[in-house]
Scaffold this active site. Structure first.
Site, PDB file in Angstrom:
ATOM      1  N   HIS A 144       0.775  -1.216  -0.148  1.00 52.54           N
ATOM      2  CA  HIS A 144      -0.023  -0.037   0.079  1.00 52.54           C
ATOM      3  C   HIS A 144       0.830   1.058   0.027  1.00 52.54           C
ATOM      4  CE1 HIS A 144      -4.089  -2.034   1.434  1.00 52.54           C
ATOM      5  NE2 HIS A 144      -4.096  -1.473   0.110  1.00 52.54           N
ATOM      6  N   GLU A 168      -5.783 -10.463 -30.270  1.00 56.57           N
ATOM      7  CA  GLU A 168      -4.511 -10.672 -29.536  1.00 56.57           C
ATOM      8  C   GLU A 168      -4.153 -11.988 -29.524  1.00 56.57           C
ATOM      9  OE1 GLU A 168      -5.117  -9.783 -25.237  1.00 56.57           O
ATOM     10  OE2 GLU A 168      -7.242 -10.412 -25.452  1.00 56.57           O
ATOM     11  N   ASP A 186      -0.294  -9.575 -25.740  1.00 61.99           N
ATOM     12  CA  ASP A 186      -0.491 -10.961 -25.949  1.00 61.99           C
ATOM     13  C   ASP A 186      -0.179 -11.279 -27.357  1.00 61.99           C
ATOM     14  OD1 ASP A 186      -1.305 -12.215 -23.604  1.00 61.99           O
ATOM     15  OD2 ASP A 186      -3.064 -10.989 -23.425  1.00 61.99           O
ATOM     16  N   CYS A 192      -4.382  -1.126 -28.032  1.00 64.02           N
ATOM     17  CA  CYS A 192      -4.191  -0.909 -26.800  1.00 64.02           C
ATOM     18  C   CYS A 192      -3.031  -1.479 -25.955  1.00 64.02           C
ATOM     19  CB  CYS A 192      -5.609  -1.053 -26.136  1.00 64.02           C
ATOM     20  SG  CYS A 192      -6.156  -2.512 -26.105  1.00 64.02           S
TER      21      CYS A 192
HETATM   22  C1  PEP Z   1      -2.711  -6.911 -24.690  1.00 62.29           C
HETATM   23  O1  PEP Z   1      -2.519  -8.126 -24.661  1.00 62.29           O
HETATM   24  O2  PEP Z   1      -1.889  -5.918 -25.307  1.00 62.29           O
HETATM   25  C2  PEP Z   1      -3.410  -6.109 -23.647  1.00 62.29           C
HETATM   26  C3  PEP Z   1      -3.707  -4.691 -23.835  1.00 62.29           C
HETATM   27  O3  PEP Z   1      -4.102  -6.873 -22.771  1.00 62.29           O
HETATM   28  P1  PEP Z   1      -3.339  -7.308 -21.505  1.00 62.29           P
HETATM   29  O4  PEP Z   1      -2.040  -6.721 -21.317  1.00 62.29           O
HETATM   30  O5  PEP Z   1      -4.347  -6.730 -20.364  1.00 62.29           O
HETATM   31  O6  PEP Z   1      -3.252  -8.724 -21.491  1.00 62.29           O
HETATM   32 MG    MG Z   2      -4.034  -9.268 -23.369  1.00 60.47          MG
END
Ligand code: PEP
Ligand code: MG
Length: 582
Positions: free
Chosen positions: A192, A432, A456, A503
């Site tokens: 924390h 992914e 991923d 993302c």
């Molecule tokens: C990814 O796999 O790029 C992603 C954004 O998801 P996470 O990192 O949460 O697996």
């Molecule tokens: Mg992912």
């Protein structure tokens, strides 16, 4: 910086930033506990009562300070401590033991509460171990108040606090005297204290083992919260290096702040939408401050960490509604729980290959109650029409179809129950997994948007575990197979008329951004702190040159060629923006 220097201590960078200041060694007074017997039970009970009240009063003060500085959610740590002090079972156990054993209350309090901390310390779960510090904090507070001592800190302003462990309450109280940073022997990223330091924007290096012995009061320290390094009595060269780095960071911050209201538009007019990824609700402020267009990924599985169990529909609804309202009128993409792999699982499955196991959409489709509670919560929070729902780890079209059926079922239910929601809420998928990349055209036709999860996708394309250090050099975002797959996903999604974004962390890599824009991505979702720099990079380039850069890279056969080309491009075009920071 030479890492072989003897004055460098290495730990874990728990809160980013750099600080140069004198060390303040903070040693908590260890209260002497004796095992004395008593004669006046009433007096002892009265003392206990007063000490408990006093402790609660102190915690309430810390709680209100924490609400101001950290917001309700983080401050809840202290509310929880007050609740423990109010626990009737604990209080009556303490009272009964005083009556039966006729020992001084300090002894009983110490003995009783240590039972809990000892048990927690035996746990293999780092989380439990961390929480035992919180309970220890309560115990010490009551004992100190039984001894009628005041919480005193002789701490002066502008120092780096060096200590064995630091409790969340210390962190909040220290922030009042403008502490410049923290260095601790114990603790990890999930403590924390580390979380609080990050929220307060105070650099911290934790887990240094014996720093509080090796560092002396008044030593000059440099702490590098990015790398997790502490320099003790730095030499001229080290000092000069870090002073320069601090002024670069400050300059960069002021400069980047100026971009807040400006669009991420190339010199020849192509606008890229920059969204933010959100893990913790406290990040919303930074997200709006850094000028994000909205949120491109809410990692809802983080709620599990915060609630320590799956939150029910009502709890989720409140969280999603808060996010939707705070970001309105911009859009928020909420990803349904991506559980499994390296992330939380409700049960310990011990799968031989968790990344290829019961993960993401597979687990959700097998757990309809859990899945429906989340879909219903998202739908209920969608009444302002600024939410979208995203499905993780999609590998086949049937998973999309089944999910859509369940979403429709939830809509029917909510309609019957008279809830307001967005009937046309957008539904999208993460891309992914290689099968989704190969079949992207068909998948894209089924949904409103797709978002590329490179974290991923790269591990599955290259068969390299994203978290395994032994093979980390093989995890290459510029591998031709990755770059060509990205090209395929982007162009085929566009051919299907479906919005495509990214993302994964690659979108936040300043070296990769020119290539991603050149490959045709119109939107990126990155951590809030990366937005200003990415914006600056985009605003300095033309889309035309990026398209030809992408065409060039698509023809390369090795990672090395693409990597070299991107670094050369960066040095020619962008070196002034990120000079010496990376
Ligand atoms: C990814 O796999 O790029 C992603 C954004 O998801 P996470 O990192 O949460 O697996
Ligand atoms: Mg992912």
């Amino acid at each position: 910086m030479k890492s072989e220097s003897e004055n460098i201590l290495k730990g874990i960078g728990a809160a980013p930033g750099i600080a140069i200041s004198q060390a303040f060694i903070y040693k908590k007074e260890k209260e002497e506990i004796t095992n004395e017997s008593i004669t006046d039970i009433d007096e002892a009970l009265e003392n206990l009562d007063v000490a408990l009240e006093k402790s609660k009063k102190e915690l309430r003060k810390i709680f209100s300070l924490a609400v101001d500085k950290l917001g309700e959610k983080r401050a809840a740590i202290f509310d929880a401590q007050i609740m423990i002090l109010d626990d009737p079972i604990l209080v009556s156990t303490l009272q009964n033991r005083i009556k039966n054993e006729m020992r001084i209350p300090e002894y009983i309090v110490n003995d009783e509460i240590s039972k809990y901390t000892d048990l927690m310390n035996l746990s293999h779960e780092p989380y439990m171990k961390e929480r035992s510090h919180d309970i220890e904090d309560i115990k010490n507070r009551i004992v100190r108040n039984l001894k009628k001592k005041k919480w005193k800190s002789k701490i002066t302003s502008d120092v780096v606090v060096v200590t064995s462990t630091v409790s969340p309450s210390d962190t909040v109280l220290f922030s009042r005297v403008n502490v410049k940073g923290y260095v601790t022997d114990f603790g990890g990223l999930t403590s924390h204290a580390a979380i609080v330091a990050r929220s307060l924007n105070i650099p911290a290096v934790v887990g240094l083992h014996d720093a509080s012995n090796r560092i002396k009061e008044g030593d000059l320290l440099i702490i590098d919260g990015f790398k997790g390094e502490v320099f003790v009595n730095p030499d001229e060269k080290q000092l000069h290096y870090y002073q320069k780095k601090i002024s670069q960071l400050q300059k960069q911050d002021t400069e980047l702040n100026k971009l807040r209201e400006l669009p991420a538009k190339t010199l020849d007019g192509k606008e890229i939408q920059l969204f933010a990824n959100l893990e913790l609700i406290d990040e919303i402020e930074l997200i709006t401050r850094n000028g994000a267009k909205g949120i491109g990924l809410v990692r809802t599985e983080q709620l599990f960490e915060e609630y320590e169990a799956f939150p029910d529909e009502e709890e989720q609804y409140k969280v999603y509604k808060t996010i939707a309202e705070r970001i309105y009128p911009e859009t928020v993409i909420i990803r349904t729980f991506d559980i499994g792999g390296d992330k939380v699982l409700p049960v310990d499955l011990k799968e031989p290959n968790p990344f290829l196991g019961w993960r993401g959409i597979r687990l959700l489709l097998d757990s309809p109650q859990l899945f429906k509670s989340q879909i219903r919560a998202i739908l209920r929070a969608s009444s302002h029409k600024n939410l979208k729902l995203m499905l993780p780890m999609i590998t086949s079209i049937s998973e999309i179809k089944k999910s859509k059926e369940i979403i429709n079922e939830c809509k029917e239910e909510l309609k019957k129950e008279d809830f307001a929601f967005d009937k046309h809420m957008g539904v999208g998928i993460m891309v992914e997994v290689p099968s989704a990349a190969v079949l992207i055209r068909d998948f894209a036709e089924e949904v409103d948007f797709v978002s590329i999860g490179t974290n991923d996708l790269i591990q599955y394309i290259l068969a390299v575990d994203r978290g395994n250090e032994i093979v980390s050099s093989l995890y290459q975002e510029f591998h031709p197979a990755v770059v060509r797959t990205l090209h395929h996903i982007i162009s085929e999604s566009k051919n299907a008329g479906t919005m495509v974004s990214m993302c994964g962390e690659m979108a936040a890599d300043p070296f990769a951004v020119p290539l991603l824009v050149g490959l045709g991505l119109d939107s990126l979702s990155v951590s809030a702190s990366a937005i200003p720099l990415i914006k600056k990079i985009i605003r300095n380039l033309t889309y035309k040159e990026l398209q030809s850069l992408a065409t060039e890279c698509l023809a390369f056969k090795t990672e090395k060629e693409i990597n070299n080309r991107m670094r050369r491009f960066f040095n020619e075009k962008e070196k002034d923006h990120i000079k010496n920071l990376y």
